[in-house]
Design an enzyme around this catalytic site. Structure first.
Site, mmCIF file in Angstrom:
data_model
loop_
_atom_site.group_PDB
_atom_site.id
_atom_site.type_symbol
_atom_site.label_atom_id
_atom_site.label_comp_id
_atom_site.label_asym_id
_atom_site.label_seq_id
_atom_site.Cartn_x
_atom_site.Cartn_y
_atom_site.Cartn_z
ATOM 1 N N HIS A 9 19.502 -1.112 -24.504
ATOM 2 C CA HIS A 9 18.348 -1.443 -23.422
ATOM 3 C C HIS A 9 17.004 -2.142 -24.628
ATOM 4 C CE1 HIS A 9 19.673 0.200 -20.054
ATOM 5 N NE2 HIS A 9 18.700 0.146 -19.191
HETATM 6 N N1 LIG Z 1 25.698 4.873 -11.016
HETATM 7 C C1 LIG Z 1 25.054 4.310 -10.475
HETATM 8 N N2 LIG Z 1 25.714 4.455 -8.856
HETATM 9 C C2 LIG Z 1 25.088 3.933 -7.896
HETATM 10 N N3 LIG Z 1 23.557 3.573 -8.111
HETATM 11 C C3 LIG Z 1 23.080 4.097 -8.606
HETATM 12 C C4 LIG Z 1 23.623 4.315 -10.258
HETATM 13 N N4 LIG Z 1 22.986 4.225 -11.242
HETATM 14 C C5 LIG Z 1 21.868 3.945 -10.559
HETATM 15 N N5 LIG Z 1 21.390 3.747 -9.535
HETATM 16 C C6 LIG Z 1 20.828 3.041 -8.345
HETATM 17 O O1 LIG Z 1 19.412 2.460 -8.738
HETATM 18 C C7 LIG Z 1 18.136 2.968 -8.598
HETATM 19 C C8 LIG Z 1 17.860 2.711 -10.004
HETATM 20 O O2 LIG Z 1 17.588 0.780 -10.236
HETATM 21 P P1 LIG Z 1 16.739 0.995 -11.617
HETATM 22 O O3 LIG Z 1 15.646 1.075 -11.555
HETATM 23 O O4 LIG Z 1 16.292 -0.735 -11.329
HETATM 24 O O5 LIG Z 1 18.041 0.522 -13.060
HETATM 25 P P2 LIG Z 1 17.780 1.454 -14.072
HETATM 26 O O6 LIG Z 1 17.918 2.629 -13.847
HETATM 27 O O7 LIG Z 1 18.614 0.868 -14.690
HETATM 28 O O8 LIG Z 1 16.044 1.161 -14.852
HETATM 29 C C9 LIG Z 1 18.480 3.977 -8.667
HETATM 30 O O9 LIG Z 1 17.322 4.912 -7.849
HETATM 31 C C10 LIG Z 1 19.664 4.909 -8.018
HETATM 32 O O10 LIG Z 1 19.656 4.565 -6.667
#
Ligand SMILES: Nc1ncnc2c1ncn2[C@@H]1O[C@H](COP(=O)(O)OP(=O)(O)O)[C@@H](O)[C@H]1O
Ligand SMILES: [Mg+2]
Lengths: 132, 214
Positions: A9
């Site tokens: 990241h």
């Molecule tokens: N392994 C996963 N399977 C399904 N949905 C996921 C997974 N990991 C994260 N998410 C979804 O992604 C969302 C977060 O998105 P985002 O903020 O764009 O990504 P990050 O967590 O990398 O910052 C979470 O609220 C969840 O709904």
């Protein structure tokens, strides 16, 4: 020879880990890919793809830190040409320790399977060896 | 309005929704994540609009594919590969179709859900976008089966997604960043489930405002 792609990241984590690996594995091709396409914290699938496609190494091991680094690397690997995909593996280990272990063996001329299994040992290897 | 035009209109409405709700999605993500979900989705859908302009898609499948590539490339967070995979699977499900029926929409949503589950290894109850997508897919199938039109299928899906998103509040997370928080994630709505509702609602509203879809 085996090459390493390091997906974090953070640009600093990717770069720093590459520096750590290169110190023990100066001839190994190591490509750090950190941050998203704007340079903020996150992941950049296009950057990951470019790094993998740009590797000269015959076999490529990809190390990932958390969350979107894993999902992005998997998505990219799935989209590679079949010939290239065959030469690329994502390794399921702690980021720094796994990359370090694989780099050391790659420098010694080991193939990707050996490097990967050395890296996998870092999942369970004790650091304090039972002493507290 | 033909299906390609309808698909493009839906994508534009989705992009507008991501712009409008950018702050609220980011606020949800700052409670149990890293506070970037709204920014990520907005950036991804802006890239999708750009790609639509540049590629001039000839079918619904092509338009969804363009969105997929933009989201994978530009979101920057976990939602990128997840929604990117969802749109890619939906695109494949509609390949070769000029006209999209209510059943086609239900099938595409089912495929999208399968793609997200495969990519993220989440099941219903893990406090992720799957908790909104899974009931949405069920509801879409039921609505299509009982003869609803495309607009009504999206409305049924959106309503079910809203309930599913609400139901993530008491859960602890087993996937995504929030899973590192343990019990502390309980009491907050999952941002990805919230954005899934907003996207489906945007699709439903688009068709409702254009004579109820076809
Ligand atoms: N392994 C996963 N399977 C399904 N949905 C996921 C997974 N990991 C994260 N998410 C979804 O992604 C969302 C977060 O998105 P985002 O903020 O764009 O990504 P990050 O967590 O990398 O910052 C979470 O609220 C969840 O709904
Ligand atoms: Mg986030």
């Amino acid at each position: 020879m085996v090459g390493l792609v390091l997906v974090s990241h953070s640009a600093e984590i990717a770069e720093g880990t590459a520096t750590l690996v290169r110190q023990m594995a100066g001839e190994v091709e190591v490509a750090p890919v950190g941050g998203d396409s704007d340079g903020s914290l996150g992941t950049d699938p296009e950057g990951i793809q470019a790094a993998i496609e740009g590797m000269q190494a015959d076999e490529v091991l990809v190390f990932v830190d958390i969350g979107s680094a894993v999902l992005s690397a998997e998505t990219v690997v799935e989209m590679l040409t079949p010939e290239l995909r065959e030469r690329v593996r994502i390794v399921d280990t702690p980021f720094v320790e796994g990359a370090f272990a694989a780099g050391v063996l790659a420098q010694a001329g080991a193939d990707a399977a050996e490097c990967e299994s050395a890296a996998l040992e870092s999942r369970t290897e004790s650091k304090l060896h039972g002493e507290t | 309005m033909d299906s390609t035009q309808a698909t493009i209109s839906i994508i534009k409405e989705m992009a507008a929704a991501m712009e409008e709700h950018r702050r609220s999605l980011t606020r949800l993500d700052s409670e149990i994540g890293d506070g970037d979900h709204g920014t990520n989705m907005h950036r991804g859908f802006q890239a999708a609009l750009e790609r639509l302009e540049n590629t001039d898609p000839a079918s619904p499948s092509d338009a969804l594919k363009a969105v997929s590539m933009a989201l994978i490339g530009k979101v920057g967070g976990a939602a990128g590969p997840l929604y990117g995979t969802a749109f890619l699977r939906a695109s494949s499900a509609l390949a070769g179709k000029e006209d999209v029926s209510a059943e086609d929409v239900a099938d595409a949503l089912e495929e999208a859900l399968a793609g997200v589950k495969q990519r993220g290894k989440a099941e219903a109850g893990d406090k992720t976008m799957v908790d909104a997508m899974s009931p949405a897919s069920e509801a879409a199938k039921e609505a299509a089966g009982s003869g609803s039109n495309v607009g009504a299928v999206f409305r049924a899906a959106a309503d079910a997604a809203a309930e599913g998103a609400e139901a993530t509040v008491p859960l602890t997370a087993r996937r995504g960043r929030a899973s590192y928080m343990g019990e502390r994630a309980a009491g907050h709505k999952d941002p990805g489930a919230a954005s899934t509702y907003l996207l489906l609602d945007a699709a439903a509203r688009t068709l409702e405002s254009s004579s109820g879809g076809s």
